[in-house]
Design a protein around this motif. Structure first.
Motif, PDB file in Angstrom:
ATOM      1  N   THR A   1       0.867  -0.921   0.319  1.00  0.00           N
ATOM      2  CA  THR A   1      -0.368   0.054   0.331  1.00  0.00           C
ATOM      3  C   THR A   1       0.511   1.135   0.035  1.00  0.00           C
ATOM      4  OG1 THR A   1      -0.056  -0.150   2.336  1.00  0.00           O
ATOM      5  CG2 THR A   1      -1.489  -1.161   1.069  1.00  0.00           C
ATOM      6  N   GLY A   2       2.106   0.866   0.779  1.00  0.00           N
ATOM      7  CA  GLY A   2       2.686   2.089   0.944  1.00  0.00           C
ATOM      8  C   GLY A   2       2.965   3.260   1.565  1.00  0.00           C
ATOM      9  N   VAL A   3       1.923   2.201   2.640  1.00  0.00           N
ATOM     10  CA  VAL A   3       1.552   3.448   3.871  1.00  0.00           C
ATOM     11  C   VAL A   3       2.031   3.193   4.882  1.00  0.00           C
ATOM     12  CG1 VAL A   3      -0.524   3.938   4.970  1.00  0.00           C
ATOM     13  CG2 VAL A   3      -1.235   3.553   3.240  1.00  0.00           C
ATOM     14  N   LYS A   4       2.790   4.067   5.561  1.00  0.00           N
ATOM     15  CA  LYS A   4       3.328   3.632   6.879  1.00  0.00           C
ATOM     16  C   LYS A   4       2.937   3.362   8.363  1.00  0.00           C
ATOM     17  CE  LYS A   4       5.889   6.336  10.721  1.00  0.00           C
ATOM     18  NZ  LYS A   4       6.429   7.443  10.464  1.00  0.00           N
ATOM     19  N   GLN A   5       3.533   1.314   8.521  1.00  0.00           N
ATOM     20  CA  GLN A   5       3.015   1.310   9.132  1.00  0.00           C
ATOM     21  C   GLN A   5       3.982   1.373  10.693  1.00  0.00           C
ATOM     22  OE1 GLN A   5      -0.361  -1.173   8.636  1.00  0.00           O
ATOM     23  NE2 GLN A   5       0.027   0.847   6.718  1.00  0.00           N
ATOM     24  N   THR A   6       2.669   1.328  11.884  1.00  0.00           N
ATOM     25  CA  THR A   6       3.409   1.652  13.708  1.00  0.00           C
ATOM     26  C   THR A   6       2.669   0.594  13.709  1.00  0.00           C
ATOM     27  OG1 THR A   6       3.915   4.201  13.197  1.00  0.00           O
ATOM     28  CG2 THR A   6       4.300   3.065  15.722  1.00  0.00           C
ATOM     29  N   PHE A   7       3.177  -0.652  15.144  1.00  0.00           N
ATOM     30  CA  PHE A   7       2.723  -1.201  16.149  1.00  0.00           C
ATOM     31  C   PHE A   7       3.840  -0.811  17.077  1.00  0.00           C
ATOM     32  CE2 PHE A   7       2.189  -2.580  11.204  1.00  0.00           C
ATOM     33  CZ  PHE A   7       0.944  -2.965  11.378  1.00  0.00           C
ATOM     34  N   ARG A   8       2.806  -1.397  18.066  1.00  0.00           N
ATOM     35  CA  ARG A   8       3.858  -1.620  19.411  1.00  0.00           C
ATOM     36  C   ARG A   8       2.873  -2.111  20.294  1.00  0.00           C
ATOM     37  NH1 ARG A   8       2.574   4.113  18.121  1.00  0.00           N
ATOM     38  NH2 ARG A   8       4.118   5.962  18.321  1.00  0.00           N
ATOM     39  N   GLY A   9       3.792  -2.714  21.431  1.00  0.00           N
ATOM     40  CA  GLY A   9       3.211  -3.671  21.821  1.00  0.00           C
ATOM     41  C   GLY A   9       2.921  -3.668  23.729  1.00  0.00           C
ATOM     42  N   GLU A  10       2.937  -4.032  24.689  1.00  0.00           N
ATOM     43  CA  GLU A  10       2.914  -3.751  25.156  1.00  0.00           C
ATOM     44  C   GLU A  10       3.935  -4.801  26.607  1.00  0.00           C
ATOM     45  OE1 GLU A  10       1.495  -1.782  27.077  1.00  0.00           O
ATOM     46  OE2 GLU A  10       0.479  -0.891  25.607  1.00  0.00           O
ATOM     47  N   LEU A  11       4.972  -4.847  27.637  1.00  0.00           N
ATOM     48  CA  LEU A  11       5.246  -5.341  27.709  1.00  0.00           C
ATOM     49  C   LEU A  11       5.015  -6.524  28.395  1.00  0.00           C
ATOM     50  CD1 LEU A  11       7.124  -2.944  30.232  1.00  0.00           C
ATOM     51  CD2 LEU A  11       8.321  -3.621  28.447  1.00  0.00           C
ATOM     52  N   ALA A  12       5.879  -7.808  28.366  1.00  0.00           N
ATOM     53  CA  ALA A  12       5.767  -9.007  28.462  1.00  0.00           C
ATOM     54  C   ALA A  12       4.592  -8.805  30.723  1.00  0.00           C
ATOM     55  CB  ALA A  12       6.666  -9.815  29.008  1.00  0.00           C
ATOM     56  N   ASP A  13       4.773  -9.646  31.012  1.00  0.00           N
ATOM     57  CA  ASP A  13       3.973  -9.734  32.191  1.00  0.00           C
ATOM     58  C   ASP A  13       5.375 -10.006  33.626  1.00  0.00           C
ATOM     59  OD1 ASP A  13       1.541  -9.652  31.550  1.00  0.00           O
ATOM     60  OD2 ASP A  13       0.661 -11.923  32.190  1.00  0.00           O
ATOM     61  N   ASP A  14       6.431 -10.803  33.123  1.00  0.00           N
ATOM     62  CA  ASP A  14       7.879 -10.497  34.048  1.00  0.00           C
ATOM     63  C   ASP A  14       8.427  -9.708  33.577  1.00  0.00           C
ATOM     64  OD1 ASP A  14       8.247 -11.358  30.924  1.00  0.00           O
ATOM     65  OD2 ASP A  14       9.948 -12.832  31.726  1.00  0.00           O
ATOM     66  N   MET A  15       8.658  -8.476  32.684  1.00  0.00           N
ATOM     67  CA  MET A  15       9.005  -7.059  32.705  1.00  0.00           C
ATOM     68  C   MET A  15       7.955  -6.446  33.307  1.00  0.00           C
ATOM     69  SD  MET A  15      10.748  -6.823  28.804  1.00  0.00           S
ATOM     70  CE  MET A  15      11.734  -5.599  29.494  1.00  0.00           C
ATOM     71  N   ALA A  16       6.775  -6.051  33.220  1.00  0.00           N
ATOM     72  CA  ALA A  16       6.049  -5.521  33.475  1.00  0.00           C
ATOM     73  C   ALA A  16       6.447  -5.556  35.226  1.00  0.00           C
ATOM     74  CB  ALA A  16       4.552  -5.539  33.480  1.00  0.00           C
ATOM     75  N   SER A  17       6.121  -6.734  36.242  1.00  0.00           N
ATOM     76  CA  SER A  17       6.523  -6.868  37.292  1.00  0.00           C
ATOM     77  C   SER A  17       7.590  -6.208  37.813  1.00  0.00           C
ATOM     78  CB  SER A  17       6.340  -8.264  37.581  1.00  0.00           C
ATOM     79  OG  SER A  17       6.987  -8.817  37.320  1.00  0.00           O
ATOM     80  N   MET A  18       8.420  -6.138  37.073  1.00  0.00           N
ATOM     81  CA  MET A  18       9.685  -5.391  37.994  1.00  0.00           C
ATOM     82  C   MET A  18      10.277  -4.174  37.608  1.00  0.00           C
ATOM     83  SD  MET A  18      12.767  -7.142  35.434  1.00  0.00           S
ATOM     84  CE  MET A  18      13.829  -6.456  36.011  1.00  0.00           C
TER      85      MET A  18
END
Length: 302
Positions: free
Chosen positions: A280-297
């Motif tokens: 498509t030529g369209v800019k794509q941006t994807f974000r992901g949340e931290l995994a649980d073990d990292m979030a707990s840190m």
């Protein structure tokens, strides 16, 4: 059964151009054209099959049906859970958990992202094999990009070289990093006597990692720094090696000097993928949340 071969459709914008030249402008490689001709694909102009010497006119509709792909014999088709972030006819974005390999290897022949994607394609009767665009280490979590056709994989290769494929990671490292924003440009090569471990060495390959501190804190008596990292090169274990060289190994990364007191794997996560969509030529941006073990840190900082 519906024909689910991957296909692309283009509209010709001028007269007197050969089909082969037109498709070359659309980045259809000679190899892909040969495979289309001899391995079950089709080249159609206004719904009629034509060869590559056919002379096009403005307004013609060109459709290429790519040949079906056969997965390698070594890839076992398995059905398992995939955390799908985005999917269209060309790409698949997944959120990989820690402890799962992206691709099969001698030590991980089943249960990988590749095995499960092959199972997904098989179950949906998609005639494609698995093309990994970005891979993560077994114990690194986060976003993974997969191409659903070898032509799309080819386009991503070109995009990475010419335009860049932007990746950002988050990590928790040991100690308090003093500088807020900086770059590491130390060369990386294989460690003598090891087939796995890498080190900073003068005769290694060029590598650049940009680092930005998000937060410095202390947990359970351990000084830690949460950082954001941007890769400009894709050397094996690049972030892990660069952070070890800096004297701030990633927490949990026992291969590169990190302690596993607070987390049982390297606290490294691919948090963002950004690129221009190859179709498509369209800019794509994807974000992901931290995994649980990292979030707990990051919780209950003491």
């Amino acid at each position: 059964m519906d024909d689910q071969r991957f296909r692309l459709t283009f509209t010709v914008d001028r007269d007197n151009i050969k089909l082969r030249e037109f498709l070359n402008e659309k980045m259809i490689s000679k190899r892909t054209l040969a495979a289309t001709k001899y391995e079950g694909g089709l080249l159609l102009v206004n719904g009629i099959e034509r060869d590559v010497r056919y002379l096009l006119r403005e307004g013609d509709e060109v459709k290429i049906l790519f040949p079906p792909e056969i997965p390698s014999k070594g890839l076992v088709v398995e059905h398992g859970d995939l955390a799908i972030v985005f999917e269209d006819e060309a790409i698949l974005i997944l959120d990989k958990p820690p402890g799962q390999s992206t691709m099969t290897s001698q030590n991980h022949q089943s249960g990988t992202i590749a095995n499960y994607v092959a199972g997904k394609f098989s179950g949906e009767r998609i005639p494609a094999t698995v093309h990994i665009v970005t891979r993560l280490d077994h114990n690194t979590s986060g976003l993974v990009c997969i191409a659903k056709n070898r032509h799309i994989h080819h386009l991503f290769g070109d995009k990475i070289i010419k335009s860049g494929f932007h990746r950002e990671y988050e990590a928790v490292v040991e100690g308090h990093i003093q500088e807020d924003i900086f770059s590491i440009t130390e060369r990386i090569g294989r460690k003598d006597g090891s087939i796995i471990e890498r080190i900073v060495r003068e005769d290694g390959q060029e590598a650049r990692t940009d680092v930005r501190v998000i937060q410095r804190y202390t947990k359970n008596g351990h000084d830690l720094t949460r950082i954001r990292l941007i890769l400009h090169t894709g050397r094996t274990h690049q972030i892990r090696v660069h952070m070890q060289w800096l004297g701030h190994p990633i927490a949990g990364d026992d291969l590169y000097g990190g302690s596993q007191i607070l987390i049982a794997r390297q606290a490294l996560h691919c948090a963002l993928l950004e690129f221009t969509h190859p179709i498509t030529g369209v800019k794509q941006t994807f974000r992901g949340e931290l995994a649980d073990d990292m979030a707990s840190m990051l919780m209950e900082r003491l």
